[in-house]
Design a protein around this motif. Structure first.
Motif, mmCIF file in Angstrom:
data_model
loop_
_atom_site.group_PDB
_atom_site.id
_atom_site.type_symbol
_atom_site.label_atom_id
_atom_site.label_comp_id
_atom_site.label_asym_id
_atom_site.label_seq_id
_atom_site.Cartn_x
_atom_site.Cartn_y
_atom_site.Cartn_z
ATOM 1 N N ASN A 32 -38.192 37.775 107.211
ATOM 2 C CA ASN A 32 -36.670 38.107 107.427
ATOM 3 C C ASN A 32 -35.913 37.453 108.497
ATOM 4 O O ASN A 32 -34.894 37.114 108.390
ATOM 5 C CB ASN A 32 -36.782 39.628 107.447
ATOM 6 C CG ASN A 32 -37.191 40.629 106.386
ATOM 7 O OD1 ASN A 32 -37.236 40.135 105.268
ATOM 8 N ND2 ASN A 32 -37.843 41.613 106.676
ATOM 9 N N LEU A 34 -34.602 33.838 107.336
ATOM 10 C CA LEU A 34 -33.772 34.121 106.285
ATOM 11 C C LEU A 34 -32.404 34.597 106.816
ATOM 12 O O LEU A 34 -31.270 33.785 106.427
ATOM 13 C CB LEU A 34 -33.946 35.268 105.392
ATOM 14 C CG LEU A 34 -35.358 35.068 104.258
ATOM 15 C CD1 LEU A 34 -35.184 36.195 103.200
ATOM 16 C CD2 LEU A 34 -35.110 33.798 103.590
ATOM 17 N N LYS A 35 -32.541 35.273 108.071
ATOM 18 C CA LYS A 35 -31.278 35.707 108.681
ATOM 19 C C LYS A 35 -30.907 34.666 109.627
ATOM 20 O O LYS A 35 -29.772 34.030 109.580
ATOM 21 C CB LYS A 35 -31.567 36.875 109.624
ATOM 22 C CG LYS A 35 -30.552 37.448 110.591
ATOM 23 C CD LYS A 35 -30.847 38.618 111.228
ATOM 24 C CE LYS A 35 -29.513 39.057 111.917
ATOM 25 N NZ LYS A 35 -29.779 40.083 113.011
ATOM 26 N N LYS A 36 -31.939 33.832 110.417
ATOM 27 C CA LYS A 36 -31.409 32.681 110.995
ATOM 28 C C LYS A 36 -30.645 31.547 110.320
ATOM 29 O O LYS A 36 -29.775 30.976 110.819
ATOM 30 C CB LYS A 36 -32.622 32.118 111.783
ATOM 31 C CG LYS A 36 -32.411 30.796 112.769
ATOM 32 C CD LYS A 36 -33.645 30.699 113.379
ATOM 33 C CE LYS A 36 -33.508 29.431 114.378
ATOM 34 N NZ LYS A 36 -34.614 28.873 115.011
ATOM 35 N N TYR A 37 -31.342 31.179 109.080
ATOM 36 C CA TYR A 37 -30.692 30.100 108.372
ATOM 37 C C TYR A 37 -29.829 30.441 107.186
ATOM 38 O O TYR A 37 -29.467 29.680 106.489
ATOM 39 C CB TYR A 37 -31.920 29.354 107.815
ATOM 40 C CG TYR A 37 -32.555 28.533 108.945
ATOM 41 C CD1 TYR A 37 -32.135 27.456 109.625
ATOM 42 C CD2 TYR A 37 -33.869 28.940 109.259
ATOM 43 C CE1 TYR A 37 -32.683 26.858 110.624
ATOM 44 C CE2 TYR A 37 -34.616 28.550 110.416
ATOM 45 C CZ TYR A 37 -34.006 27.253 110.968
ATOM 46 O OH TYR A 37 -34.622 26.697 112.166
ATOM 47 N N GLN A 38 -29.574 31.861 107.041
ATOM 48 C CA GLN A 38 -28.506 32.216 106.421
ATOM 49 C C GLN A 38 -28.895 32.058 104.579
ATOM 50 O O GLN A 38 -28.002 31.452 104.081
ATOM 51 C CB GLN A 38 -26.967 32.040 106.428
ATOM 52 C CG GLN A 38 -26.647 32.444 107.676
ATOM 53 C CD GLN A 38 -25.252 32.064 108.185
ATOM 54 O OE1 GLN A 38 -24.579 31.057 107.454
ATOM 55 N NE2 GLN A 38 -24.387 32.784 108.887
ATOM 56 N N ALA A 39 -30.094 32.331 104.357
ATOM 57 C CA ALA A 39 -30.889 31.909 103.090
ATOM 58 C C ALA A 39 -31.394 33.070 102.279
ATOM 59 O O ALA A 39 -31.521 34.031 102.995
ATOM 60 C CB ALA A 39 -32.108 31.079 103.378
ATOM 61 N N LYS A 40 -31.365 33.006 101.025
ATOM 62 C CA LYS A 40 -31.653 34.214 100.239
ATOM 63 C C LYS A 40 -33.276 34.073 99.968
ATOM 64 O O LYS A 40 -33.952 35.195 99.970
ATOM 65 C CB LYS A 40 -31.122 34.070 98.877
ATOM 66 C CG LYS A 40 -29.404 34.306 98.993
ATOM 67 C CD LYS A 40 -28.855 34.434 97.697
ATOM 68 C CE LYS A 40 -27.543 34.808 97.834
ATOM 69 N NZ LYS A 40 -26.688 34.754 96.229
#
Length: 201
Positions: free
Chosen positions: A60, A63-69
């Motif tokens: 999580n 995903l948040k750090k790299y703005q990935a799904k």
């Protein structure tokens, strides 16, 4: 090379306690990968469930750090068991694109006996453990490309214990440390190949 999504490391038993980053992490970063790995901790001494929960938090964060799904996950040795648990029991398959298990004893390992007096997690990787029987009885996680990397001379996770179901498999000539730490440069090269092939469109 795919650098579009982060790579999360689920470390093995002693590698998670080390204050020094394992070579495989630095080699992937040198190739341009956005690698997220946990800091030194004794988490791997705890039951697999807690390791999977920690992995969930790390995913999580990535995903948040790299703005990935989605992310890719590399499970090293016991970390591969924790990753499979995360995918199957904690809904992680929705957030993972590809999973590479390196030197993971999916069918158990007698090496677990070395830690049974001080690490509860090692009971769970013994041959025929309740946890492994449960995980191996379940269908493969859907929507995740799964690969197993095996060392031909691996005595910790021998080849006959290390392949998960009918996943795509690559056998390397060395032992457990060679493949799990990335001392064999071909391991990193094939990780790059897999993540390039499985790159999300």
């Amino acid at each position: 090379m795919s650098t579009r999504i982060p790579v999360v490391i689920a470390p093995g038993f002693f590698t998670s306690a080390s204050p020094v980053s394992i070579p495989i992490v630095e080699k992937l970063r040198d190739k341009g990968y956005k690698v997220v790995s946990p800091g030194p901790s004794l988490m791997s001494f705890l039951p697999i469930h807690f390791q999977a929960v920690a992995l969930s938090k790390l995913v999580n964060e990535a995903l948040k750090k790299y703005q990935a799904k989605k992310c890719n996950v590399i499970g090293i040795s016991m970390g591969g068991i924790a990753t499979l648990y995360y995918l199957r029991e904690l809904g992680g398959a929705e957030k993972v694109n590809a999973f590479i298990a390196i030197g993971t004893p999916f069918k158990g390992t007698n090496a677990g006996f070395l830690g049974v007096f001080f690490a509860s997690s090692t009971w769970e990787i013994l041959p025929n453990s309740r946890l492994l029987r449960h995980l191996m009885s379940k269908p493969k996680p859907q929507g995740v490309a799964i690969y197993t990397f095996i060392g031909a001379k691996d005595r910790v996770s021998p080849p006959n214990t290390s392949r998960y179901k009918d996943t795509r498999c690559k056998i390397f000539p060395g032992g457990h440390a060679d493949i799990c730490l990335g001392l064999d440069n071909d391991v990193v090269r094939f990780i790059d190949v897999v993540f390039t092939i499985e790159s999300p469109q």
